[in-house]
Design a protein around this motif. Sequence first.
Motif, PDB file in Angstrom:
ATOM      1  N   SER A   1      40.491  49.698  28.677  1.00 47.11           N
ATOM      2  CA  SER A   1      41.633  50.462  29.186  1.00 47.11           C
ATOM      3  C   SER A   1      42.757  49.591  29.753  1.00 47.11           C
ATOM      4  O   SER A   1      43.888  50.047  29.884  1.00 47.11           O
ATOM      5  CB  SER A   1      41.165  51.441  30.267  1.00 47.11           C
ATOM      6  N   ALA A   2      42.459  48.332  30.052  1.00 46.31           N
ATOM      7  CA  ALA A   2      43.443  47.471  30.715  1.00 46.31           C
ATOM      8  C   ALA A   2      44.695  47.238  29.880  1.00 46.31           C
ATOM      9  O   ALA A   2      45.810  47.276  30.407  1.00 46.31           O
ATOM     10  CB  ALA A   2      42.814  46.137  31.101  1.00 46.31           C
TER      11      ALA A   2
ATOM     12  N   GLU B   1      41.523  50.625  42.550  1.00 48.81           N
ATOM     13  CA  GLU B   1      41.964  49.467  43.314  1.00 48.81           C
ATOM     14  C   GLU B   1      41.181  48.224  42.930  1.00 48.81           C
ATOM     15  O   GLU B   1      41.759  47.146  42.761  1.00 48.81           O
ATOM     16  CB  GLU B   1      41.814  49.740  44.815  1.00 48.81           C
ATOM     17  N   SER B   2      39.878  48.362  42.758  1.00 48.40           N
ATOM     18  CA  SER B   2      39.059  47.194  42.414  1.00 48.40           C
ATOM     19  C   SER B   2      39.375  46.683  41.013  1.00 48.40           C
ATOM     20  O   SER B   2      39.346  45.473  40.760  1.00 48.40           O
ATOM     21  CB  SER B   2      37.571  47.512  42.554  1.00 48.40           C
ATOM     22  N   GLU B   3      39.713  47.579  40.088  1.00 41.44           N
ATOM     23  CA  GLU B   3      40.077  47.152  38.733  1.00 41.44           C
ATOM     24  C   GLU B   3      41.419  46.431  38.730  1.00 41.44           C
ATOM     25  O   GLU B   3      41.581  45.412  38.047  1.00 41.44           O
ATOM     26  CB  GLU B   3      40.100  48.358  37.787  1.00 41.44           C
ATOM     27  N   ILE B   4      42.364  46.937  39.499  1.00 39.33           N
ATOM     28  CA  ILE B   4      43.667  46.268  39.598  1.00 39.33           C
ATOM     29  C   ILE B   4      43.495  44.890  40.223  1.00 39.33           C
ATOM     30  O   ILE B   4      44.075  43.904  39.766  1.00 39.33           O
ATOM     31  CB  ILE B   4      44.672  47.131  40.397  1.00 39.33           C
ATOM     32  N   THR B   5      42.676  44.813  41.257  1.00 38.74           N
ATOM     33  CA  THR B   5      42.402  43.533  41.904  1.00 38.74           C
ATOM     34  C   THR B   5      41.740  42.566  40.921  1.00 38.74           C
ATOM     35  O   THR B   5      42.089  41.382  40.874  1.00 38.74           O
ATOM     36  CB  THR B   5      41.525  43.728  43.153  1.00 38.74           C
TER      37      THR B   5
ATOM     38  N   GLU C   1      35.222  38.701  35.420  1.00 36.37           N
ATOM     39  CA  GLU C   1      35.979  39.616  36.274  1.00 36.37           C
ATOM     40  C   GLU C   1      36.275  40.941  35.581  1.00 36.37           C
ATOM     41  O   GLU C   1      36.629  41.922  36.220  1.00 36.37           O
ATOM     42  CB  GLU C   1      37.325  39.001  36.692  1.00 36.37           C
ATOM     43  N   THR C   2      36.175  40.976  34.255  1.00 38.90           N
ATOM     44  CA  THR C   2      36.592  42.137  33.498  1.00 38.90           C
ATOM     45  C   THR C   2      35.411  42.658  32.677  1.00 38.90           C
ATOM     46  O   THR C   2      34.998  42.015  31.718  1.00 38.90           O
ATOM     47  CB  THR C   2      37.752  41.763  32.551  1.00 38.90           C
ATOM     48  N   ASP C   3      34.895  43.835  33.040  1.00 40.32           N
ATOM     49  CA  ASP C   3      33.796  44.400  32.263  1.00 40.32           C
ATOM     50  C   ASP C   3      34.338  45.106  31.021  1.00 40.32           C
ATOM     51  O   ASP C   3      35.546  45.250  30.830  1.00 40.32           O
ATOM     52  CB  ASP C   3      32.926  45.326  33.113  1.00 40.32           C
ATOM     53  N   ALA C   4      33.440  45.569  30.161  1.00 40.84           N
ATOM     54  CA  ALA C   4      33.848  46.156  28.879  1.00 40.84           C
ATOM     55  C   ALA C   4      34.700  47.406  29.057  1.00 40.84           C
ATOM     56  O   ALA C   4      35.665  47.617  28.321  1.00 40.84           O
ATOM     57  CB  ALA C   4      32.616  46.468  28.040  1.00 40.84           C
TER      58      ALA C   4
END
Length: 154
Positions: A109-110, A63-67, A101-104
């Motif tokens: 995977s995004a 959920e936190s990655e989607i957010t 906002e986006t870590d490695a």
Amino acid sequence: MVLDVETPAQPDLTNRPVPSVIDADEVSDPDGDLRRAELEGALADGAWSDAFHEWAEYTDLTESEITALADAGRFEEVDFFWDPTEGRIRHEVPTVTTTGETDADLAASAETELAELCELVVETLDDAYLDWDADSGVEEPWTEETFDDESPEE
């Protein structure tokens, strides 16, 4: 596991350049040839939401990655268009780089997860929202039979 996340805003398909997978010389009218207005309408009619909810059921993202992706505008950056040379709906996924906002790990995977979402959106559009099989948007080529020299008998 069902995630409790809001459906992010759908992509705005207007004012986009010709996708990199299409030769710009083959597109006379990017708006009409790529059918983005029709696609955007179908997304707004529910295709985006339907596909997102189905995707959220099996994605490996949390959920936190989607957010984080939604906050960074990554969902809005995906592109959908009609490929007139292949006669099908296609998509492009933005490159996801490491940012605040986006870590490695997420960046790695995004793109794969966004591509899976886009494939599901295309499937949803094809299956439930658009019927372009009969009207592919491509005009039939003229043949000799189109203009028969014989006059009808009177």
